[in-house]
Design a protein around this motif. Structure first.
Motif, PDB file in Angstrom:
ATOM      1  N   LEU A 183       0.843  -1.192   0.000  1.00 13.20           N
ATOM      2  CA  LEU A 183       0.000   0.000   0.000  1.00 13.20           C
ATOM      3  C   LEU A 183       0.875   1.237   0.000  1.00 13.20           C
ATOM      4  O   LEU A 183       1.944   1.267   0.615  1.00 13.20           O
ATOM      5  N   ASP A 184       0.397   2.278  -0.685  1.00  7.04           N
ATOM      6  CA  ASP A 184       1.171   3.516  -0.790  1.00  7.04           C
ATOM      7  C   ASP A 184       0.196   4.676  -0.815  1.00  7.04           C
ATOM      8  O   ASP A 184      -0.991   4.524  -1.100  1.00  7.04           O
ATOM      9  N   GLY A 185       0.731   5.845  -0.532  1.00  8.14           N
ATOM     10  CA  GLY A 185      -0.095   7.054  -0.612  1.00  8.14           C
ATOM     11  C   GLY A 185      -0.522   7.528   0.753  1.00  8.14           C
ATOM     12  O   GLY A 185      -0.791   6.745   1.661  1.00  8.14           O
ATOM     13  N   GLY A 186      -0.578   8.779   0.921  1.00  3.35           N
ATOM     14  CA  GLY A 186      -1.008   9.378   2.180  1.00  3.35           C
ATOM     15  C   GLY A 186      -1.408  10.805   1.936  1.00  3.35           C
ATOM     16  O   GLY A 186      -2.071  11.133   0.959  1.00  3.35           O
ATOM     17  N   ALA A 187      -0.928  11.679   2.814  1.00  4.41           N
ATOM     18  CA  ALA A 187      -1.258  13.095   2.687  1.00  4.41           C
ATOM     19  C   ALA A 187      -0.720  13.645   1.371  1.00  4.41           C
ATOM     20  O   ALA A 187       0.449  13.485   1.045  1.00  4.41           O
ATOM     21  N   GLY A 188      -1.605  14.275   0.600  1.00  2.00           N
ATOM     22  CA  GLY A 188      -1.186  14.911  -0.638  1.00  2.00           C
ATOM     23  C   GLY A 188      -1.092  13.995  -1.823  1.00  2.00           C
ATOM     24  O   GLY A 188      -0.723  14.422  -2.915  1.00  2.00           O
ATOM     25  N   SER A 189      -1.407  12.717  -1.676  1.00  4.43           N
ATOM     26  CA  SER A 189      -1.346  11.789  -2.813  1.00  4.43           C
ATOM     27  C   SER A 189      -2.506  10.802  -2.723  1.00  4.43           C
ATOM     28  O   SER A 189      -3.086  10.605  -1.664  1.00  4.43           O
ATOM     29  N   GLN A 190      -2.817  10.207  -3.851  1.00  7.23           N
ATOM     30  CA  GLN A 190      -3.934   9.271  -3.934  1.00  7.23           C
ATOM     31  C   GLN A 190      -3.495   7.907  -3.393  1.00  7.23           C
ATOM     32  O   GLN A 190      -2.542   7.307  -3.901  1.00  7.23           O
ATOM     33  N   PRO A 191      -4.144   7.364  -2.336  1.00  3.15           N
ATOM     34  CA  PRO A 191      -3.763   6.045  -1.796  1.00  3.15           C
ATOM     35  C   PRO A 191      -3.928   4.960  -2.860  1.00  3.15           C
ATOM     36  O   PRO A 191      -4.968   4.880  -3.527  1.00  3.15           O
ATOM     37  N   THR A 192      -2.897   4.145  -3.022  1.00  5.45           N
ATOM     38  CA  THR A 192      -2.906   3.102  -4.042  1.00  5.45           C
ATOM     39  C   THR A 192      -2.521   1.764  -3.435  1.00  5.45           C
ATOM     40  O   THR A 192      -2.050   1.674  -2.294  1.00  5.45           O
ATOM     41  N   PHE A 193      -2.705   0.713  -4.214  1.00 11.52           N
ATOM     42  CA  PHE A 193      -2.289  -0.635  -3.823  1.00 11.52           C
ATOM     43  C   PHE A 193      -1.540  -1.255  -4.996  1.00 11.52           C
ATOM     44  O   PHE A 193      -1.673  -0.834  -6.148  1.00 11.52           O
ATOM     45  N   GLU A 194      -0.766  -2.288  -4.707  1.00 14.75           N
ATOM     46  CA  GLU A 194      -0.112  -3.069  -5.745  1.00 14.75           C
ATOM     47  C   GLU A 194       0.091  -4.485  -5.223  1.00 14.75           C
ATOM     48  O   GLU A 194       0.468  -4.679  -4.066  1.00 14.75           O
ATOM     49  N   PHE A 195      -0.184  -5.462  -6.069  1.00 16.00           N
ATOM     50  CA  PHE A 195       0.061  -6.852  -5.683  1.00 16.00           C
ATOM     51  C   PHE A 195       1.563  -7.089  -5.582  1.00 16.00           C
ATOM     52  O   PHE A 195       2.333  -6.674  -6.449  1.00 16.00           O
TER      53      PHE A 195
END
Length: 629
Positions: free
Chosen positions: A559-571
């Motif tokens: 999982l990635d993303g937090g303040a100021g960016s769109q939270p994303t996921f990647e397998f």
């Protein structure tokens, strides 16, 4: 929660009754790779002509009762009885990483069971068995409500059974390919199966050549990408053996990540650099009645006991090994007492036949401690126990006792396990040292080096990128994918060995976790978490964010993303995404793709990134239309 089949209480969220195994929650139709075992009793037709129907029915019942025990002992499930035939499934409703192997082992055991019942049945009964592996649809027929499997795989298994001679086990090509490293076969050749245009490659199973859970290594490859981990372990090893302080080294990681390979390298360093004695034992997933099996394996090595030794020879070697370690004559009472305890751990029931089981177990543990303490005082000792997640609770308790009692000795215990061990056991805190390493997938550079080594040369960029992406940095996955190239199989196809490993991991998830992971698989290799949440909401589940966090903790996703960016996921692995996606029926894939398309269509009216959303919308609507067609 109460089981509708046996009325037993079951924990909340459980998928199967802990008492009878009956499904507690309705399962949607699924596409699964399963192994189908079709067995037919031979001789009852003739028997029926001369015996009363009640006698024949009782004979069949006795046979089937024994055969069901064999099937379930190897992790299978009876699908149905058809006259004097029995159909069993391995891989549904729950997958194991080695379902094809389990099915063949069960088939061989079933032949032994029927052969051993001939005298008590008073009839010349034999068994014919066909085993076949492939993709089926698992689900309940609307007319009957009972879950079953459908597909060509089932039909071929039935036809293979008719081609088997009484007393034989024959398997199809996919089953053979998945098990040839652990089962001895004789080729039967290609046979034409009734009702099928293509011929089927058939093999006759002779016997097993390796214990359950054994994964033969395809090739000897150098250890790559683990210099840091090996350095930590070697430093701990040196410290333990020079400072005389016991050290536990626990290597945790998913199947195929390289735990065993790393422990083997450490064992070589211990033997060659520190002149330590290395003993090895391996826990088994099933098929062994002796709960002390991994310890027994190590003790047999210590006593130079071979599989060809009979009980008398084994006892003599054990007595001699104990006498040598203790520095006493072989006829000393203490030697006899300790040797008896070790033989008990090695599965010799006669060693303490006249002792209460609880006392015998306690005495055997004391004997092991006495033997190891005496042996390690003469020479440093490294004990390697592999696959500790399969160990019995008694073995885990024994490890705690050994670490405490031998804390001031040059003793190292190296254990490998999958992360699920942490749910059952964690090392006790004591006056010994301990190192716990969680092995991550290989970094890209190391994975490329391993790939080049496996292929013998640098692969074309397109093939290299495909293999690296699908393997996700897992060395075993990479080896299996490379092996497909030598078998003239397209690298886009997925071997049954890998699909079984991944399916077993997916089946261990809760129903909600599994559903959200499938949602993510529909979205793609990676994407926005909000899209997964919207897809989950279309199914009536509003807790996708929390479930995504849980899946990340279990290392399915990043999982990635937090303040100021769109939270994303990647397998973390393309194989995980692929298996999760392909388990869904085509109709369910189409529904979820359409739901994602609807989500992007709605978002088009709210955002400025029109081109990006149009691209996603077109992709998912296109996939939905293709699947429906």
């Amino acid at each position: 929660m109460t089981c509708s089949s046996c009325a037993a209480a079951a924990p909340d969220g459980a998928r199967f009754c802990p008492s009878c195994g009956h499904p507690l929650q309705a399962r949607a139709d699924e596409r699964r790779v399963v192994t189908v075992l079709f067995a037919d009793l031979v001789g009852f037709t003739t028997l029926s002509e001369a015996r009363d129907p009640e006698q024949v029915k009782n004979l069949v019942d006795r046979c089937f009762s024994a055969l069901v025990v064999d099937i379930e002992a190897f992790g299978g499930q009876v699908d149905k009885f058809v006259g004097d035939a029995i159909v069993a499934l391995f891989g549904a409703p729950v997958a194991h990483e080695d379902d094809a192997e389990r099915a063949v082992r069960a088939a061989l055991q079933m032949q032994q069971t029927v052969a051993g019942m001939a005298d008590q049945l008073g009839a010349p009964v034999r068994l014919r068995i066909g085993v076949n592996t492939g993709e089926v649809l698992v689900g309940a027929l609307r007319a009957g409500g009972e879950s079953t499997v459908m597909g060509d795989v089932v039909n071929v298994a039935s036809r293979l059974e008719t081609r088997a001679a009484p007393g034989e086990v024959v398997v199809g090509g996919a089953t053979h390919a998945a098990t040839r490293g652990v089962v001895e076969y004789e080729p039967v050749g290609e046979v034409q199966v009734k009702g099928r245009e293509e011929s089927v490659e058939v093999w006759r199973a002779i016997g097993t050549v390796a214990p359950p859970g054994h994964r033969p290594r395809r090739s000897a490859t150098p250890l790559v990408g683990r210099d840091g981990e090996l350095g930590v372990l070697c430093n701990g090893l040196s410290l333990a053996l020079t400072r005389r302080r016991t050290h536990l080294m626990l290597l945790l990681g998913e199947a195929g990540i390289g735990k065993t390979r790393l422990s083997e390298e450490l064992a070589v360093v211990a033997a060659e650099k520190h002149c330590a004695r290395v003993l090895e034992g391996r826990c088994l997933p099933y098929g062994e009645a002796n709960v002390w099996w991994p310890v027994a394996e190590a003790l047999r090595q210590a006593s130079d006991i071979t599989p060809d030794d009979d009980a008398a020879a084994s006892a003599a070697k054990s007595q001699a090994a104990v006498a040598d370690a203790l520095g006493l004559a072989e006829d000393e009472p203490e030697v006899t007492r300790v040797a008896a305890g070790l033989r008990y751990l090695m599965g010799d029931a006669a060693a303490m036949a006249d002792v209460d089981p609880t006392r015998a177990r306690e005495e055997a543990v004391r004997s092991l401690q006495a033997y190891l303490e005496a042996a390690v005082s003469k020479r440093p000792l490294v004990l390697v126990l592999s696959e500790l997640h399969w160990a019995d609770t008694l073995v885990l308790e024994l490890i705690d006792n050994l670490l405490d009692s031998m804390r001031a000795l040059p003793f190292v215990l190296v254990a490998t396990a999958r992360p699920e061990l942490e749910e059952r056991w964690s090392p006790a805190v004591g006056r010994f040292n301990q190192t716990v390493l969680h092995l991550d997938p290989l970094p890209e550079e190391a994975a490329r080096e391993l790939l080049t080594t496996l292929l013998g040369s640098e692969p074309p960029p397109a093939l290299r990128d495909l293999l690296l992406e699908r393997s996700g940095g897992n060395p075993f996955f990479l080896e299996e994918l490379v092996a497909l190239l030598g078998d003239d199989v397209r690298p886009s196809e997925l071997p049954a060995t890998l699909r079984g490993l991944v399916s077993a991991r997916l089946d261990a998830l809760s129903p909600r976790e599994r559903a959200v992971l499938e949602d993510a698989a529909v979205v793609g290799r990676g994407g926005r978490r909000e899209t997964v949440a919207a897809l989950a909401e279309s199914r009536g589940d509003a807790g996708a964010d929390e479930l995504l966090e849980q899946l990340a903790a279990k290392e399915f996703l990043s999982l990635d993303g937090g303040a100021g960016s769109q939270p994303t996921f990647e397998f973390r692995s393309e194989l995980v995404r692929e298996v999760a996606y392909e388990t869904l029926t085509k109709a369910e894939r189409a529904r979820r793709h359409a739901a994602v398309g609807d989500r992007f269509e709605a978002r088009l009216k709210q955002v400025d990134r029109e081109d990006e959303y149009l691209e996603h919308l077109a992709h998912h609507y296109g996939m939905a239309a293709e699947l429906v067609c």
